[in-house]
Design an enzyme around this catalytic site. Structure first.
Site, short mmCIF file in Angstrom:
data_model
loop_
_atom_site.label_atom_id
_atom_site.label_comp_id
_atom_site.label_asym_id
_atom_site.label_seq_id
_atom_site.Cartn_x
_atom_site.Cartn_y
_atom_site.Cartn_z
N THR A 100 -2.25 -6.47 0.58
CA THR A 100 -2.26 -6.01 1.97
C THR A 100 -2.46 -7.24 2.84
OG1 THR A 100 -3.17 -3.86 1.37
CG2 THR A 100 -3.38 -4.54 3.67
N LYS A 175 1.19 0.04 5.51
CA LYS A 175 -0.12 -0.03 4.86
C LYS A 175 -1.23 -0.10 5.90
CE LYS A 175 -3.36 -0.33 1.83
NZ LYS A 175 -3.49 -1.38 0.81
N LYS A 243 -11.25 -6.92 5.65
CA LYS A 243 -10.07 -7.75 5.87
C LYS A 243 -8.90 -6.92 6.38
CE LYS A 243 -7.31 -8.25 2.62
NZ LYS A 243 -6.06 -7.66 2.09
#
Length: 294
Positions: A100, A175, A243
């Site tokens: 990701t 995502k 993150k």
């Protein structure tokens, strides 16, 4: 050369990457492996994966390269520079970043790969450690349709819900939409469990009722029980979710979108990390609610 005859280079054998590589091995694929800490790849090596001493060696000796690393900075490190994948991958090979990461980074990888006659896809996944183990991941793909079609049999070993979302970067954007959804949902799961406990109910029985109705979600079904049991082992690390949410918040701001639910969740997870839970699973968020409701 058929797809199953192609050598797969796999970089990154963390909680999810290790299971994904293992599923490819079990399906009969030859695997070259590289990770910063060789010991993390021991199980794969013991089952036939070939260890490579560098990214350069792996790239030069693989027909398909899959990366599943931690942060955008790690993606940049493995793809760019004199020792990176783009410098040493073979012409007409395939590179798939399943980390990701930033949509803009996926677009740049695609651009540089295209110039070298290398096929690039961004293909982040969702489903956690359970989905990686069972080969039931959702795979969100950005890139050209020809590359997607060529690798679809491989993706079907790793996941079940596999969709080409659009050009390079589209997989990463999808995502991020996924992570935005989870961010607010995790708060709701924690609050529901805390409410059930405070109301004197058996939270497990409550989950039996609400997971199959309109409140149902993957997080409620799979992480709710772990929260109740006090099982905070990582299927997905708190630090990696922070993150992801940070990237999502930055991307939302770039397109002029306000995301208050995402902002609140990021703030809470940063506070959780400050309590020493950076390496816990995301379900550890309930610990913060327990602290606040003593």
């Amino acid at each position: 050369m058929t797809l199953t005859e192609k050598k797969i280079g796999f970089i990154g054998t963390g909680v999810m990457g290790k299971s994904m590589a293992l599923n490819l091995q079990r399906a009969g694929y030859f695997i070259n492996i590289y990770t910063r800490t060789k010991e993390k790849a021991d199980d794969l090596i013991n089952q036939g994966a070939v260890w490579k001493e560098s990214i350069k060696d792996l790239a030069a000796e693989s027909d398909i390269i899959i990366t599943m690393v931690g942060y955008p900075s790690d993606v940049e490190e493995v793809y760019f520079g004199e020792s990176g994948i783009l410098e040493h991958a073979k012409a007409r090979s395939y590179i798939i970043d399943m980390t990701t990461s930033k949509p803009s980074l996926a677009t740049e990888i695609f651009k540089q790969a295209k110039a070298k006659n290398i096929h690039a896809l961004d293909a982040p996944v969702s489903g956690g450690d359970i989905g990686a183990q069972k080969g039931t991941l959702a795979i969100m793909i950005g890139g050209e349709e020809d590359a997607y079609e060529a690798l679809l049999p491989l993706f079907k070993i790793l996941g079940e819900n596999i969709i080409l979302q659009g050009p390079a970067g589209a997989g990463q954007h999808t995502k991020l939409a996924n992570q935005i959804t989870i961010a607010s949902n995790m708060i709701g799961v924690c609050e529901a469990i805390m409410y059930a406990k405070r109301a004197g109910l058996d939270p497990i029985r409550v989950l039996e009722s609400i997971t199959t109705g309109a409140a149902g979600s993957w997080s409620l079904t799979n992480l709710g029980p772990r929260m109740i049991q006090g099982d905070f082992e990582p299927g997905f690390y708190v630090k990696h979710f922070i993150k992801d949410m940070t990237i999502a918040l930055e991307s939302a701001k770039e397109i002029g979108l306000d995301t208050p639910g995402l902002s609140l969740s990021l703030e809470m997870y940063k506070e959780l990390a400050g309590h020493g839970d950076n390496d816990s699973g995301t379900q550890a968020l309930i610990k913060l609610f327990e602290i606040q409701n003593l």
